[in-house]
Design an enzyme around this catalytic site. Structure first.
Site, mmCIF file in Angstrom:
data_model
loop_
_atom_site.group_PDB
_atom_site.id
_atom_site.type_symbol
_atom_site.label_atom_id
_atom_site.label_comp_id
_atom_site.label_asym_id
_atom_site.label_seq_id
_atom_site.Cartn_x
_atom_site.Cartn_y
_atom_site.Cartn_z
ATOM 1 N N CYS A 1 4.856 6.465 -8.871
ATOM 2 C CA CYS A 1 5.182 7.761 -8.355
ATOM 3 C C CYS A 1 6.737 8.294 -8.807
ATOM 4 O O CYS A 1 6.948 9.204 -9.151
ATOM 5 C CB CYS A 1 5.246 7.841 -6.766
ATOM 6 S SG CYS A 1 5.823 6.250 -6.097
ATOM 7 N N HIS B 1 9.955 11.811 -2.383
ATOM 8 C CA HIS B 1 11.085 10.914 -3.246
ATOM 9 C C HIS B 1 11.990 11.846 -3.760
ATOM 10 O O HIS B 1 11.673 12.831 -4.091
ATOM 11 C CB HIS B 1 10.308 10.039 -4.160
ATOM 12 C CG HIS B 1 9.416 8.951 -3.792
ATOM 13 N ND1 HIS B 1 9.175 8.378 -2.333
ATOM 14 C CD2 HIS B 1 8.572 8.059 -4.536
ATOM 15 C CE1 HIS B 1 8.223 7.473 -2.386
ATOM 16 N NE2 HIS B 1 7.920 7.076 -3.783
HETATM 17 P P1 NAP Z 1 -2.705 2.018 2.171
HETATM 18 O O1 NAP Z 1 -2.291 3.120 3.103
HETATM 19 O O2 NAP Z 1 -2.213 0.565 2.680
HETATM 20 O O3 NAP Z 1 -4.256 2.143 1.904
HETATM 21 C C1 NAP Z 1 -4.732 0.790 1.091
HETATM 22 C C2 NAP Z 1 -6.097 1.372 0.655
HETATM 23 O O4 NAP Z 1 -6.875 0.420 0.032
HETATM 24 C C3 NAP Z 1 -7.024 1.621 2.057
HETATM 25 O O5 NAP Z 1 -8.149 2.532 1.959
HETATM 26 C C4 NAP Z 1 -7.682 0.042 2.082
HETATM 27 O O6 NAP Z 1 -8.939 0.139 2.912
HETATM 28 C C5 NAP Z 1 -8.106 0.010 0.726
HETATM 29 N N1 NAP Z 1 -8.273 -1.328 0.223
HETATM 30 C C6 NAP Z 1 -7.633 -2.405 0.863
HETATM 31 N N2 NAP Z 1 -8.092 -3.468 0.396
HETATM 32 C C7 NAP Z 1 -9.218 -3.221 -0.468
HETATM 33 C C8 NAP Z 1 -10.193 -4.173 -0.857
HETATM 34 N N3 NAP Z 1 -10.145 -5.270 -1.134
HETATM 35 N N4 NAP Z 1 -11.503 -3.235 -1.399
HETATM 36 C C9 NAP Z 1 -11.345 -2.052 -1.493
HETATM 37 N N5 NAP Z 1 -10.558 -1.264 -0.669
HETATM 38 C C10 NAP Z 1 -9.348 -1.933 -0.279
HETATM 39 O O7 NAP Z 1 -2.143 1.994 0.653
HETATM 40 P P2 NAP Z 1 -1.647 3.503 -0.342
HETATM 41 O O8 NAP Z 1 -0.366 3.758 -0.157
HETATM 42 O O9 NAP Z 1 -2.707 4.255 0.031
HETATM 43 O O10 NAP Z 1 -1.834 2.838 -1.693
HETATM 44 C C11 NAP Z 1 -2.854 2.010 -2.311
HETATM 45 C C12 NAP Z 1 -2.495 1.582 -3.629
HETATM 46 O O11 NAP Z 1 -2.233 3.041 -4.442
HETATM 47 C C13 NAP Z 1 -1.258 0.762 -3.873
HETATM 48 O O12 NAP Z 1 -1.611 -0.587 -3.376
HETATM 49 C C14 NAP Z 1 -0.594 1.098 -5.259
HETATM 50 O O13 NAP Z 1 -1.273 0.376 -5.933
HETATM 51 C C15 NAP Z 1 -1.067 2.696 -5.298
HETATM 52 N N6 NAP Z 1 -0.065 3.538 -5.065
HETATM 53 C C16 NAP Z 1 0.304 4.162 -6.265
HETATM 54 C C17 NAP Z 1 1.148 5.098 -6.156
HETATM 55 C C18 NAP Z 1 1.808 5.662 -7.357
HETATM 56 O O14 NAP Z 1 2.868 5.672 -7.545
HETATM 57 N N7 NAP Z 1 0.766 6.161 -8.307
HETATM 58 C C19 NAP Z 1 1.814 5.048 -5.236
HETATM 59 C C20 NAP Z 1 1.517 4.629 -3.994
HETATM 60 C C21 NAP Z 1 0.433 3.833 -4.008
HETATM 61 P P3 NAP Z 1 -8.897 -0.389 4.339
HETATM 62 O O15 NAP Z 1 -8.892 0.783 5.250
HETATM 63 O O16 NAP Z 1 -10.464 -0.925 4.318
HETATM 64 O O17 NAP Z 1 -8.030 -1.158 4.515
HETATM 65 C C1 3JM Z 2 3.014 1.461 -5.237
HETATM 66 O O1 3JM Z 2 -1.363 -4.313 -5.604
HETATM 67 C C2 3JM Z 2 -0.589 -3.855 -4.769
HETATM 68 O O2 3JM Z 2 -0.949 -4.624 -3.543
HETATM 69 C C3 3JM Z 2 -0.064 -2.712 -4.589
HETATM 70 C C4 3JM Z 2 1.475 -2.737 -4.965
HETATM 71 C C5 3JM Z 2 1.939 -1.262 -5.115
HETATM 72 C C6 3JM Z 2 2.183 -0.684 -6.480
HETATM 73 C C7 3JM Z 2 1.410 -1.246 -7.433
HETATM 74 O O3 3JM Z 2 1.983 -2.120 -8.072
HETATM 75 O O4 3JM Z 2 0.350 -0.790 -7.906
HETATM 76 C C8 3JM Z 2 2.339 -0.439 -3.829
HETATM 77 C C9 3JM Z 2 2.861 0.928 -3.932
HETATM 78 C C10 3JM Z 2 2.712 0.732 -6.311
HETATM 79 C C11 3JM Z 2 2.580 1.503 -7.853
HETATM 80 O O5 3JM Z 2 2.320 2.461 -7.687
HETATM 81 O O6 3JM Z 2 3.071 0.903 -8.593
#
Ligand code: NAP
Ligand code: 3JM
Length: 349
Positions: free
Chosen positions: A132, A252
């Site tokens: 992000c 952000h």
């Molecule tokens: P979050 O609110 O904690 O949500 C996590 C999601 O992943 C929930 O839907 C969860 O399902 C699901 N999940 C967790 N473990 C899983 C598994 N083993 N199999 C299938 N689904 C699973 O986190 P978030 O903020 O949405 O972020 C999710 C991910 O997106 C991060 O870990 C990161 O890698 C990525 N992300 C990227 C950016 C970016 O900058 N592009 C920003 C933020 C996040 P449940 O409801 O079943 O727990």
């Molecule tokens: C943003 O792998 C993980 O548990 C997620 C960690 C994470 C990430 C990532 O590294 O994919 C949390 C929040 C990010 C990201 O976009 O880089």
């Protein structure tokens, strides 16, 4: 093209902070969907979600979940992507992955459509969505790079808790309430759930996002450094970053110092360039106290830029303030925009 009757789209991590925004963005942008599959872990399987008056049941993500899926948007963490994105691609889906799992893999395009949409042509089934903080910065810098060249970036971020997931937002809210009520609240999520120590975020600023590497930088900082060079095709660009978490729910902010190749360029010329730049809204009028703030950018797809000024000592140096909704342009909107680009370029089977 299949646009008329739409695609079978899957959202992995559909119950998360990013996944929920992905669903809303697909609806808001009228993305052509024939069938929608919502996936999560076993914890949320069975949960019902209403979308445009229709009820969907969330299912546990498994390799077989991707049979017949044409576009899969992944946002469930790096380990889920490492395991399931290849399974989805193997079954013919194009994956847009929001995690850091594949971003620096040289066979995987890392794409911000305003900057390097053309890189999508080199995909092998998986496309990475950048971090992000990287996305909003490169959207603001790309028009400057195109016109004046870019030599150096030093960025400090002021990041919202929603970047750390739904549980981190809950922690900020509950902790703030507790402190205002004179009660105690034991932090357990921020700065990083899986790290040793957890610190208060309410009324605080934490200079740690993601874990530390051995070089003294955090992974979040290294993501900004490495991803920026890859997206802009500038391996020699000097980039340094300090990433800080603030008690802001969404949006952000970044203080960006950059040096261009050309000399004798004025701040007004940089402003004129950003005024017409794709995906950018210029909010820069100090006399009337106009500048971007996270509270104003929530729910918007754009990157907001202001406070553009020349460095006091370095002729080629400038400072600016860049703000965006981290869950939209930083994640969900950039992913859906990539999917739109793939459709437009005829890259979806
Ligand atoms: P979050 O609110 O904690 O949500 C996590 C999601 O992943 C929930 O839907 C969860 O399902 C699901 N999940 C967790 N473990 C899983 C598994 N083993 N199999 C299938 N689904 C699973 O986190 P978030 O903020 O949405 O972020 C999710 C991910 O997106 C991060 O870990 C990161 O890698 C990525 N992300 C990227 C950016 C970016 O900058 N592009 C920003 C933020 C996040 P449940 O409801 O079943 O727990
Ligand atoms: C943003 O792998 C993980 O548990 C997620 C960690 C994470 C990430 C990532 O590294 O994919 C949390 C929040 C990010 C990201 O976009 O880089």
């Amino acid at each position: 093209m299949r646009e008329h009757n739409g695609f079978h789209v899957a959202v992995v991590g559909a119950t998360g902070a990013v996944g929920q925004q992905m669903i809303q963005t697909l609806v808001k942008e009228n993305f052509p969907i024939r069938e929608l599959t919502l996936l999560s872990s076993a914890r949320s399987a069975g949960k019902k979600v209403m979308i445009k008056g229709q009820e969907y049941t969330v299912q546990e993500a498994k390799p077989e979940s991707f049979e017949g899926v044409e576009i899969a948007l992944f946002s469930a963490g790096g380990s889920v992507s490492k395991e399931l994105a290849p399974e989805a691609a193997k079954r013919g889906a194009i994956v847009v992955d929001n995690t850091s799992a594949f971003r620096m893999d040289e066979n995987i395009p890392l794409v911000v459509p305003e900057v390097n949409e053309g890189d999508l042509h080199n995909h092998n089934g998986i496309i990475a969505n950048p971090n992000c903080s990287t996305i909003q910065m490169v959207v603001a810098l790309e028009p400057i790079r195109q016109k004046y060249g870019l030599k150096k970036i030093i960025v400090s971020t002021y990041q919202a808790v929603s970047g750390a997931g739904a549980a981190a937002v809950e922690e900020l809210m509950e902790q703030t309430k507790s402190i205002l009520n004179g009660e105690t609240y034991e932090p357990s999520i921020l700065p990083v759930k899986s790290d040793k120590n957890h610190y208060q975020i309410a009324f605080n600023a934490i200079p740690q996002i993601d874990k530390f590497q051995d070089n003294g930088y955090t992974y979040e900082e290294m993501k900004m450094i490495n991803e920026t060079k890859k997206i802009m095709h500038l391996p020699e660009l000097h980039v340094s970053a300090t990433c800080v978490r603030l008690p802001v729910a969404v949006g952000h902010s970044e203080s960006v110092y950059f040096e261009i190749e050309e000399g004798n360029v004025s701040a007004s010329e940089i402003k004129a360039l950003l005024k017409d730049a794709p995906g950018v809204i210029l909010q820069d009028d100090p006399e009337n106290q106009v500048y971007p703030m996270p509270a104003d950018c929530v729910g918007k797809n754009d990157v907001f830029v202001g406070r553009i000024r020349k460095d006091m000592d370095e002729d080629r140096g400038f400072h600016m303030w860049v703000v965006s909704d981290n869950l939209l342009k930083g994640a969900a909107w950039n992913s859906v925009q990539i999917a739109e680009s793939l459709v437009k370029l005829g890259l979806v089977k």
